[in-house]
Design an enzyme around this catalytic site. Structure first.
Site, PDB file in Angstrom:
ATOM      1  N   HIS A 123      31.960  41.789  42.297  1.00 25.09           N
ATOM      2  CA  HIS A 123      31.771  40.469  41.697  1.00 25.09           C
ATOM      3  C   HIS A 123      32.223  40.442  40.239  1.00 25.09           C
ATOM      4  O   HIS A 123      32.718  39.428  39.756  1.00 25.09           O
ATOM      5  CB  HIS A 123      30.292  40.075  41.800  1.00 25.09           C
ATOM      6  CG  HIS A 123      30.029  38.633  41.535  1.00 25.09           C
ATOM      7  ND1 HIS A 123      30.359  37.639  42.432  1.00 25.09           N
ATOM      8  CD2 HIS A 123      29.477  37.999  40.474  1.00 25.09           C
ATOM      9  CE1 HIS A 123      30.008  36.467  41.940  1.00 25.09           C
ATOM     10  NE2 HIS A 123      29.476  36.653  40.743  1.00 25.09           N
ATOM     11  N   LYS A 133      37.022  25.531  35.271  1.00 26.46           N
ATOM     12  CA  LYS A 133      36.925  26.734  36.104  1.00 26.46           C
ATOM     13  C   LYS A 133      36.077  26.410  37.330  1.00 26.46           C
ATOM     14  O   LYS A 133      35.297  25.457  37.333  1.00 26.46           O
ATOM     15  CB  LYS A 133      36.277  27.882  35.314  1.00 26.46           C
ATOM     16  CG  LYS A 133      36.296  29.236  36.042  1.00 26.46           C
ATOM     17  CD  LYS A 133      35.561  30.280  35.231  1.00 26.46           C
ATOM     18  CE  LYS A 133      35.572  31.640  35.939  1.00 26.46           C
ATOM     19  NZ  LYS A 133      34.775  32.642  35.206  1.00 26.46           N
ATOM     20  N   GLU A 179      33.596  28.577  40.319  1.00 23.67           N
ATOM     21  CA  GLU A 179      32.943  29.862  40.549  1.00 23.67           C
ATOM     22  C   GLU A 179      31.969  29.743  41.714  1.00 23.67           C
ATOM     23  O   GLU A 179      31.438  28.664  41.994  1.00 23.67           O
ATOM     24  CB  GLU A 179      32.216  30.320  39.283  1.00 23.67           C
ATOM     25  CG  GLU A 179      31.889  31.793  39.282  1.00 23.67           C
ATOM     26  CD  GLU A 179      31.645  32.308  37.868  1.00 23.67           C
ATOM     27  OE1 GLU A 179      30.535  32.076  37.358  1.00 23.67           O
ATOM     28  OE2 GLU A 179      32.551  32.917  37.274  1.00 23.67           O
ATOM     29  N   HIS A 227      28.513  30.787  44.058  1.00 22.70           N
ATOM     30  CA  HIS A 227      27.136  31.284  44.078  1.00 22.70           C
ATOM     31  C   HIS A 227      26.674  31.301  45.529  1.00 22.70           C
ATOM     32  O   HIS A 227      25.686  30.676  45.909  1.00 22.70           O
ATOM     33  CB  HIS A 227      26.232  30.405  43.206  1.00 22.70           C
ATOM     34  CG  HIS A 227      25.386  31.207  42.274  1.00 22.70           C
ATOM     35  ND1 HIS A 227      24.092  30.907  41.969  1.00 22.70           N
ATOM     36  CD2 HIS A 227      25.675  32.335  41.564  1.00 22.70           C
ATOM     37  CE1 HIS A 227      23.599  31.795  41.117  1.00 22.70           C
ATOM     38  NE2 HIS A 227      24.551  32.668  40.851  1.00 22.70           N
ATOM     39  N   ASN A 254      37.827  32.738  40.423  1.00 20.15           N
ATOM     40  CA  ASN A 254      36.731  33.595  40.831  1.00 20.15           C
ATOM     41  C   ASN A 254      37.058  34.150  42.212  1.00 20.15           C
ATOM     42  O   ASN A 254      37.661  33.464  43.036  1.00 20.15           O
ATOM     43  CB  ASN A 254      35.431  32.772  40.870  1.00 20.15           C
ATOM     44  CG  ASN A 254      34.264  33.508  41.507  1.00 20.15           C
ATOM     45  OD1 ASN A 254      33.821  33.161  42.599  1.00 20.15           O
ATOM     46  ND2 ASN A 254      33.760  34.522  40.849  1.00 20.15           N
TER      47      ASN A 254
END
Length: 733
Positions: free
Chosen positions: A49, A91, A93, A95, A531
């Site tokens: 990660h 950006k 990303e 989760h 990411n």
């Protein structure tokens, strides 16, 4: 035995996600056995990660430069010039793992993390999007996860005060045990006032900012770098807990602090918390960092050095400060009732030294932690090419418009209104187009300029042909931006895949990267941030390859932004890009015929460029009054969506042979547009001169959708199927 003297066993090493050969590399680097704190730090910095150890080789092949790119990958977010001395910072990303374990907090803190990435750069967030993927609707956990994730996204974003202007929600059995929550944020900044994370100067104070440190999130980055199994519930303590009101104060304090001239470097505490932020700042600046953990503000008693270094408590930042500006900087944070603590200093040693209770608990080479984590060239095999689907096997429905009624009410095509109405889409007062269109559009505050945002990918295409699927994800974002009249500027990516140690999964990743890179180059949409999220598997079952693409476009005047609903009766409907024939991986074949098969539609990037430029130019000239790109469900679903959004009907004609294929084919590089009747011939002439296929389908009329030779259906009936599925699904017990 003290915490620092815990014995390092093979079992403990494995629990930290480190392979035996990686541990041997650690021993070679430091010349001794690590302390437990040092083991935790290596685990955090060398996990997938944080280090991208399986993907770095391929990420370097992506196009990242362009005339508008101010800051590309490597910082908290990418930065792109939007003229007039302004920049857009953005950006996306993931989760994913936390959101499966604890849907509300996992999604909420995903939103919080991406917002921090943006305002850490000196930008005020102005727009958010999300790409959500869930298991099959009938799976026992899906409804619970959908409810929690949507509430978490809305709860955090609404309280923070940023409009959610777009996104996507899809269902597929491959996400049964591993949902995807990809969060996007964009912010505005002065192009000459961008703040970076590279520390500069020896003896400079390292300052901790924001909320206090707790035990929530300890080991979160390591957990996010592993496959799930049956004990995922036991990983609940690794999920962070968010407080959007603290984040709002943190943003205001950070942006005010930046005006004082005190900031040398600043870094969000995201994955791996204090460890990753301190190491990245020092390593980028070729400096060492000494930290004194006794000065770290904690909200829990007796926290160990290990816990403090690996905590992923939210709403925290780390800054390197001009010492003469310390008093002014501290005053800003005290005013906002946030912690401000000098916890360390930069050094010229290139060492990362951590002290706790007057004991040196970690002493590590900082460059090897940050810039020189392991890098792997994983073995990979190309995904087998699937044959094109035989058109003769694509059976026509008994009634074309009855099949359309069924299609628009399926989980992947039904209205997402239930989702986006839980988000504040209008806060800040600049939203021009809300979710539900091809792209979200906002006005740049204080100007007439507009910004358009889109996020897209078609995972079933990526599974069937990773290269074409990667191209298509970029191409669809390109079309979405052009369909509102915006000039596509740049992209961010969120690359979600299974276990890269399996050659077939690594082959999916490589194929998608190659396709994304080729499309970004051909369409002049460089990747400026992103990411990678790997190990999205549960009990060995991988998700579909899901390389989500987020894209930003610029409108010189937000007033020209084009919508995707019919405008007026009598308007002519034109098909730009030609009638389709490709049915492989189409939703018609899956939803009506019950099969998921064949090669996906091919992506001709030269055609994408030409049709997109034509549509955008025509919108800006005023010739087009509505536009909609064609993707899932093809022409039939596209017409239905434009009708349902407006309440107006249409009268169209299809080719006489294989009308159902023309209706549902998912060929790329195509748009539906409408124009006033007196504009149609001129548009068709322009298209012919530009070598753009263009067909007159029919016209906007009445309240029914009519297809010559196939009857009619009321738009209200279609709309009921389209709008009812999601709320009905979510209210089932």
């Amino acid at each position: 035995m003290t915490v620092q003297n815990i014995q390092i066993t093979p079992e403990l090493i494995a629990e930290h996600g480190l392979k035996p050969d990686e541990y041997e590399r650690i021993l070679g680097l430091i010349g001794r056995e690590p302390t437990i704190t040092e083991l935790g730090i290596f685990s955090a910095m060398w996990n997938e990660h944080c280090s991208y150890k399986s993907s770095k080789k391929w990420l370097r092949t992506l196009p990242t430069d362009g005339p508008r790119v101010i800051e590309g990958p490597g910082e908290n977010a990418g930065v792109v010039d939007i003229d007039d001395g302004q920049a857009i910072v953005f950006k996306m990303e993931s989760h994913n793992h936390p959101s499966y374990i604890e849907p509300y907090q996992g999604a909420a803190t995903g939103v919080g993390g991406i917002l921090r990435d943006v305002f850490t750069m000196g930008a005020r967030p102005v727009a958010a999007m999300n790409a959500l993927r869930f298991g099959e609707p009938d799976h026992e956990r899906t409804r619970h996860i959908v409810s929690g994730v949507v509430a978490g996204v809305g709860g955090y974003g609404n309280c923070f005060g940023v409009p959610t202007v777009g996104g996507e929600v899809n269902f597929h059995p491959s996400y049964n045990g591993n949902c995807l929550v990809n969060a996007f944020a964009a912010g505005l900044a002065d192009a000459d006032k961008i703040f970076l994370s590279e520390a500069k100067g020896v003896g400079m104070p390292v300052v901790y900012l924001g909320a206090k440190t707790g035990r929530d999130g300890v080991g979160g980055a390591t957990m996010a770098s592993a496959e799930f199994d049956d004990d995922s519930e036991e990983k609940r303590p690794t999920v962070q807990v968010g407080d959007p009101f603290s984040e709002k104060r943190l943003m205001e304090a950070t942006l005010e602090l930046m005006q004082t001239g005190a900031v040398i470097a600043i870094q969000d505490m995201g994955a791996a918390g204090l460890t990753c932020s301190a190491v990245e700042m020092g390593a980028k600046g070729n400096l060492g960092v000494d930290l004194n953990l006794n000065k770290v503000p904690c909200r829990e008693e007796n926290m160990t050095a290990y816990e403090m270094m690996l905590s992923e408590s939210q709403e925290r930042m780390l800054m390197v400060l001009h010492p003469e500006k310390r008093e002014a900087a501290e005053a800003v944070f005290r005013k906002w009732e946030l912690d401000f603590a000098e916890v360390g200093v930069t050094t010229d040693t290139l060492r990362f030294k951590i002290y706790h209770n007057d004991e040196l608990v970690a002493d590590l080479p900082i460059k090897e932690l940050g810039d020189e984590a392991p890098e792997y060239d994983r073995p990979w095999v190309e995904s087998p090419k699937l044959p094109a689907i035989d058109a003769a096997s694509v059976k026509a429905p008994a009634n074309l418009l009855d099949s359309l009624y069924k299609m628009v009410g399926t989980p992947d095509l039904a209205s997402r209104r239930w989702v986006w109405e839980q988000y504040d889409t209008m806060i800040q007062g600049n939203t021009k187009q809300r979710p539900g269109g091809d792209a979200g559009v906002i006005r740049v505050d204080g100007t007439q300029k507009g910004l358009a945002f889109s996020v897209d990918v078609t995972p079933r295409y990526c599974k069937a042909d990773p290269f074409e699927g990667g191209k298509q994800a970029v191409a669809e974002c390109w079309r979405n931006l052009n369909a509102v009249g915006a000039e596509p500027l740049a992209t961010t990516d969120n690359l979600n895949f299974g276990n890269p140690e399996k050659p077939e999964i690594m082959g999916q990743f490589v194929g998608c990267i190659k396709g994304i890179g080729e499309a970004c180059s051909a369409l002049d949409m460089p990747i400026v941030s992103g990411n990678v999220s790997l190990y999205n598997e549960t009990s060995g079952e991988a998700i579909l390859p899901t390389p989500a693409i987020g894209a930003v476009g610029l409108l010189p005047d937000v007033a020209i932004a084009c919508g995707n609903s019919f405008i007026a009766e009598g308007d002519v409907i034109l098909l730009i890009g030609g009638h389709g024939t490709e049915m492989g991986q189409s939703l018609y074949v899956r939803e009506i015929l019950g099969r998921e098969e064949g090669a996906p539609p091919s992506v001709d990037l030269a055609k994408e460029k030409a049709t997109g430029d034509f549509v955008r130019t025509s919108i800006r000239s005023g010739a087009i009054n509505a536009a909609h790109d064609l993707s899932d469900g093809g022409l039939g679903v596209g017409v239905a969506e434009m009708a349902m959004k407006s309440g107006l009907g249409a009268d169209i004609e299809l080719p006489s042979e294989n009308a159902h294929i023309a209706f549902y084919a998912e060929d790329q590089a195509r748009y539906l547009i409408t124009c006033a009747a007196n504009q149609a011939d001129a548009l068709l002439d322009l298209a012919q001169k530009a070598n753009i296929p263009a067909d007159k389908l029919g016209f906007v009329t009445g309240k029914d959708l009519k297809v010559v030779g196939h009857g009619s259906i009321s738009v209200a009936k279609l709309n009921s199927a389209h709008e009812d599925w999601f709320p009905n699904y979510m209210t089932q017990s």
